[in-house]
Design a protein around this motif. Structure first.
Motif, PDB file in Angstrom:
ATOM      1  N   UNK A 248      30.052  41.783  44.009  1.00 38.39           N
ATOM      2  CA  UNK A 248      28.954  41.279  43.612  1.00 38.39           C
ATOM      3  C   UNK A 248      28.749  40.928  42.402  1.00 38.39           C
ATOM      4  N   UNK A 249      30.038  40.328  41.631  1.00 43.32           N
ATOM      5  CA  UNK A 249      30.138  40.244  40.116  1.00 43.32           C
ATOM      6  C   UNK A 249      29.795  38.211  39.793  1.00 43.32           C
ATOM      7  N   UNK A 250      29.073  37.564  39.317  1.00 49.42           N
ATOM      8  CA  UNK A 250      28.807  36.469  39.426  1.00 49.42           C
ATOM      9  C   UNK A 250      29.827  35.455  38.305  1.00 49.42           C
ATOM     10  N   UNK A 251      30.344  34.897  38.516  1.00 50.45           N
ATOM     11  CA  UNK A 251      31.370  34.253  38.217  1.00 50.45           C
ATOM     12  C   UNK A 251      30.970  32.600  38.321  1.00 50.45           C
ATOM     13  N   UNK A 252      30.955  31.831  36.769  1.00 48.20           N
ATOM     14  CA  UNK A 252      30.227  30.702  37.102  1.00 48.20           C
ATOM     15  C   UNK A 252      31.085  30.062  37.133  1.00 48.20           C
ATOM     16  N   UNK A 253      32.546  30.336  36.922  1.00 48.25           N
ATOM     17  CA  UNK A 253      33.656  29.300  37.760  1.00 48.25           C
ATOM     18  C   UNK A 253      35.089  30.606  38.347  1.00 48.25           C
ATOM     19  N   UNK A 261      45.831  42.399  34.434  1.00 43.07           N
ATOM     20  CA  UNK A 261      45.971  43.546  34.589  1.00 43.07           C
ATOM     21  C   UNK A 261      44.364  44.414  35.877  1.00 43.07           C
ATOM     22  N   UNK A 262      43.791  45.106  34.852  1.00 46.31           N
ATOM     23  CA  UNK A 262      42.030  45.268  35.887  1.00 46.31           C
ATOM     24  C   UNK A 262      41.025  45.748  35.167  1.00 46.31           C
ATOM     25  N   UNK A 263      40.064  44.680  36.283  1.00 50.32           N
ATOM     26  CA  UNK A 263      39.020  44.747  35.655  1.00 50.32           C
ATOM     27  C   UNK A 263      37.714  44.745  36.593  1.00 50.32           C
ATOM     28  N   UNK A 264      37.031  46.541  36.043  1.00 51.92           N
ATOM     29  CA  UNK A 264      36.425  47.273  37.339  1.00 51.92           C
ATOM     30  C   UNK A 264      34.919  46.829  36.500  1.00 51.92           C
ATOM     31  N   UNK A 265      33.993  46.538  37.163  1.00 52.25           N
ATOM     32  CA  UNK A 265      33.029  45.033  36.758  1.00 52.25           C
ATOM     33  C   UNK A 265      31.784  46.878  37.563  1.00 52.25           C
ATOM     34  N   UNK A 266      30.734  46.753  37.399  1.00 50.25           N
ATOM     35  CA  UNK A 266      29.467  47.505  37.498  1.00 50.25           C
ATOM     36  C   UNK A 266      28.492  46.013  38.317  1.00 50.25           C
ATOM     37  N   UNK A 267      27.186  46.381  38.699  1.00 52.81           N
ATOM     38  CA  UNK A 267      26.361  45.267  39.437  1.00 52.81           C
ATOM     39  C   UNK A 267      25.891  44.259  38.129  1.00 52.81           C
ATOM     40  N   UNK A 268      25.753  43.339  38.915  1.00 52.10           N
ATOM     41  CA  UNK A 268      24.783  41.932  38.208  1.00 52.10           C
ATOM     42  C   UNK A 268      25.896  42.204  37.104  1.00 52.10           C
ATOM     43  N   UNK A 269      26.825  42.377  36.891  1.00 54.81           N
ATOM     44  CA  UNK A 269      27.834  41.653  35.984  1.00 54.81           C
ATOM     45  C   UNK A 269      27.814  40.039  36.104  1.00 54.81           C
ATOM     46  N   UNK A 270      27.610  39.658  34.966  1.00 55.10           N
ATOM     47  CA  UNK A 270      28.046  37.948  35.320  1.00 55.10           C
ATOM     48  C   UNK A 270      28.933  37.569  33.740  1.00 55.10           C
ATOM     49  N   UNK A 271      29.899  36.914  34.257  1.00 50.00           N
ATOM     50  CA  UNK A 271      31.519  36.439  33.822  1.00 50.00           C
ATOM     51  C   UNK A 271      31.086  34.556  33.240  1.00 50.00           C
ATOM     52  N   UNK A 284      30.309  47.338  32.244  1.00 54.15           N
ATOM     53  CA  UNK A 284      29.087  48.335  33.246  1.00 54.15           C
ATOM     54  C   UNK A 284      27.820  47.208  33.749  1.00 54.15           C
ATOM     55  N   UNK A 285      26.988  47.971  34.369  1.00 54.99           N
ATOM     56  CA  UNK A 285      26.527  47.112  35.170  1.00 54.99           C
ATOM     57  C   UNK A 285      25.099  46.361  33.837  1.00 54.99           C
ATOM     58  N   UNK A 286      25.321  45.100  34.992  1.00 48.43           N
ATOM     59  CA  UNK A 286      24.659  44.095  33.442  1.00 48.43           C
ATOM     60  C   UNK A 286      25.092  43.415  32.187  1.00 48.43           C
ATOM     61  N   UNK A 287      26.346  43.654  32.411  1.00 47.75           N
ATOM     62  CA  UNK A 287      26.903  43.265  30.879  1.00 47.75           C
ATOM     63  C   UNK A 287      26.998  41.885  31.789  1.00 47.75           C
ATOM     64  N   UNK A 288      26.746  40.993  30.467  1.00 49.67           N
ATOM     65  CA  UNK A 288      26.782  39.628  30.149  1.00 49.67           C
ATOM     66  C   UNK A 288      27.937  39.125  29.335  1.00 49.67           C
ATOM     67  N   UNK A 289      28.973  37.810  29.610  1.00 45.35           N
ATOM     68  CA  UNK A 289      29.729  38.155  29.083  1.00 45.35           C
ATOM     69  C   UNK A 289      30.213  36.684  29.248  1.00 45.35           C
ATOM     70  N   UNK A 290      30.164  35.734  27.773  1.00 45.63           N
ATOM     71  CA  UNK A 290      30.024  34.913  26.982  1.00 45.63           C
ATOM     72  C   UNK A 290      30.842  33.790  27.513  1.00 45.63           C
ATOM     73  N   UNK A 291      31.218  32.655  27.029  1.00 45.48           N
ATOM     74  CA  UNK A 291      31.899  31.436  27.130  1.00 45.48           C
ATOM     75  C   UNK A 291      33.103  31.920  26.751  1.00 45.48           C
ATOM     76  N   UNK A 292      34.369  31.559  26.917  1.00 46.19           N
ATOM     77  CA  UNK A 292      36.259  31.772  26.501  1.00 46.19           C
ATOM     78  C   UNK A 292      36.580  33.100  25.900  1.00 46.19           C
ATOM     79  N   UNK A 293      36.037  34.242  26.095  1.00 48.44           N
ATOM     80  CA  UNK A 293      36.046  35.137  25.572  1.00 48.44           C
ATOM     81  C   UNK A 293      36.892  36.130  26.695  1.00 48.44           C
TER      82      UNK A 293
END
Ligand code: UD1
Ligand code: MG
Length: 457
Positions: A248-253, A261-271, A284-293
């Motif tokens: 359920x993670x939104x990945x732009x691409x 390593x290990x990435x654990x995401x809550x619901x509606x995370x977008x990267x 956590x839930x709903x976190x948004x990570x912008x480009x190139x972080x």
């Protein structure tokens, strides 16, 4: 039945053109050999034996502290010779042979192979390849029983047409291995002791050869050069991205994401695109990570927004926070809810209280900020005297004017106001205004110097 695992890792890996031994080259941020070891550890083996040779000391050092039995193969005289280096150390019921340069093998596949092994059967992992060039070919008889493995260089024209290949991964009982190893000879095209010759010995003894296949050829693909390593890296990352999408993670691409390593995401995370996650990261839930972080070993609270080009390492945030763009948060940074760290801000070992803001161009290190603090642009906590680090304690609702230097150790009481451009080196009591800068002098009737008419100064 109990198990010993032997991992072959003595090869040089010349084609990597590197000073680093091949098996230490990282895939998803972890040495290839470490992937193999971690997979083997899931098999409940009694012991892992690693055969090292080229760059052996480096390998030992890189994988130190783990309960591994290293054996040195001084001369690379073939896979059979490699296994022979640990033959005397094997004391469990079964033996599984893995390659240190085949990093994506899955433990489920190995479990399937091992379950077939007993006194009357050995296990062989094979794969059918469109282009089998270079691989050992699986020779079967009229009853479809495996009778031998023939190396490419030793194979006849007819045998080269076989597309079922040896992956190199095999399993047998210790008794079988210890019976067959001494019988190997180097009488072949490469003058090497081929481990693969045990297959013909099995067949001759009436021990049947049970075969298993990986779920994908990627699992058994070996790495000989950087191009193959890069390809496996992308395949691995594609798998990680697919699993995140399914969760359920939104990945732009999905092709522009790297998890080392290990990435654990809550619901509606977008990267957004181009992000790298290292170590253990939790969003956590709903976190948004912008480009190139780039985010390493961090825990980001629900609802937080991390804007583009931010670098986070060892960060804990609690509740909704706003970070970036272009923020650098170093280990020990803890942000409370509604905290904001903006562009060109560096923090380290800094606790930022609820609703506090460091919006622009600042360095905050070894500090605690209470609630609703406002740190103006260009503020620096001068935490280092050249020898020791000192602490800055900033109370609730403090307002620090722009371009201030806070010379630690320093305590600013609750509600203090620091005038812009100040260098503050003494503690300030609650509620006070403090200013420490050169006074502004204004001269009303001031003649500006002029050149005289003759051109002289
Ligand atoms: C081997 C198999 C071949 C199989 C192929 C799959 C043999 C004789 N052949 O061939 O049937 O299709 O793998 O990739 O087993 N190693 C040592 N010491 C040595 C030689 C090798 O530790 O003296 C290690 C290498 O580091 C490598 C692995 O064993 O991890 C395989 O060696 P490699 O030389 O790649 O074997 P291939 O000739 O490719
Ligand atoms: Mg090979």
């Amino acid at each position: 039945m109990t198990l010993d695992v032997v991992i072959l890792a003595a090869g040089q890996g010349k084609r990597m053109r590197s000073n680093t031994p091949k098996v230490l080259h990282p895939l998803a941020g972890k040495p290839m050999l470490r992937h193999v070891i971690d997979t083997a550890l899931q098999l409940d083996a009694h012991r892992l034996h690693v055969v090292i040779g080229h760059g052996g000391d480096q390998v030992r050092l890189a994988l130190g502290n783990s309960a591994l039995n290293f054996a040195v193969q001084h001369e690379q005289r073939g896979t059979g010779h490699a296994v022979a280096q640990v033959a005397d150390d094997l004391d469990q019921d079964k033996v599984l042979v893995l390659y240190g340069d085949v990093p994506l093998i899955r433990h489920e596949t190995l479990q399937g192979l091992l379950s077939q092994v007993d006194e009357r059967r050995m296990g062989l992992l094979t794969v059918t390849l469109e282009d089998p060039t270079g691989y050992g070919r699986i020779v079967r008889d009229a009853q479809n029983e495996v009778v031998a493995i023939v190396e490419h260089k030793d194979a006849s024209e007819q045998q080269r047409a076989i597309t079922e290949c040896n992956t190199g991964i095999m399993a047998m009982t210790r008794a079988q291995l210890q019976r067959w190893l001494p019988q190997l000879s180097a009488d072949n095209a490469q003058g090497e002791y081929y481990l693969t010759d045990v297959v013909a010995m099995a067949a001759a003894e009436g021990v049947s050869v049970a075969t298993a296949q990986p779920s994908s050829p990627l699992e058994v693909e070996g790495v000989n050069n950087r191009s193959q390593l890069a390809r496996l890296e992308r395949a691995y990352q594609a798998g990680v991205a697919e699993a995140l999408l399914e969760a359920g993670v939104a990945l732009a691409d999905p092709s522009r994401l790297d998890v080392r390593g290990r990435l654990v995401c809550g619901q509606d995370v977008s990267i957004d695109v181009g992000c790298v996650f290292e170590g253990e990261v939790e969003l956590g839930e709903g976190v948004h990570v912008g480009p190139y972080c780039v985010i390493r070993n961090s825990h980001i609270g629900a609802g937080s927004v991390i804007e583009s080009h931010s670098v986070l390492d060892g960060v804990e945030t609690e509740g909704l926070t706003h970070i970036g763009p272009f923020a650098r948060l170093r280990p020990g940074t803890r942000l409370a809810a509604k905290a904001k760290v903006g562009n060109f801000v560096e923090t380290k070992n800094a606790e930022v209280g609820e609703g506090s803001k460091i919006n622009h161009l600042s360095y905050v290190g070894d500090a605690r900020l209470g609630k609703s603090v406002n740190v103006g642009a260009g503020t620096i906590t001068c935490n280092y005297d050249g020898t020791h680090k000192h602490f800055t304690d900033i109370g609730d609702e403090v307002f620090v004017g722009s371009n201030s230097a806070l010379v630690a150790p320093l305590v600013l009481g609750r509600g203090v106001t620091v005038g812009a451009g100040s260098t503050i080196s003494k503690d300030v009591e609650a509620g006070a205004l403090t200013v420490a800068r050169g006074r502004q002098v204004t001269k009303r009737d001031w003649p500006r110097p002029r050149k005289n008419q003759s051109g002289e100064h």
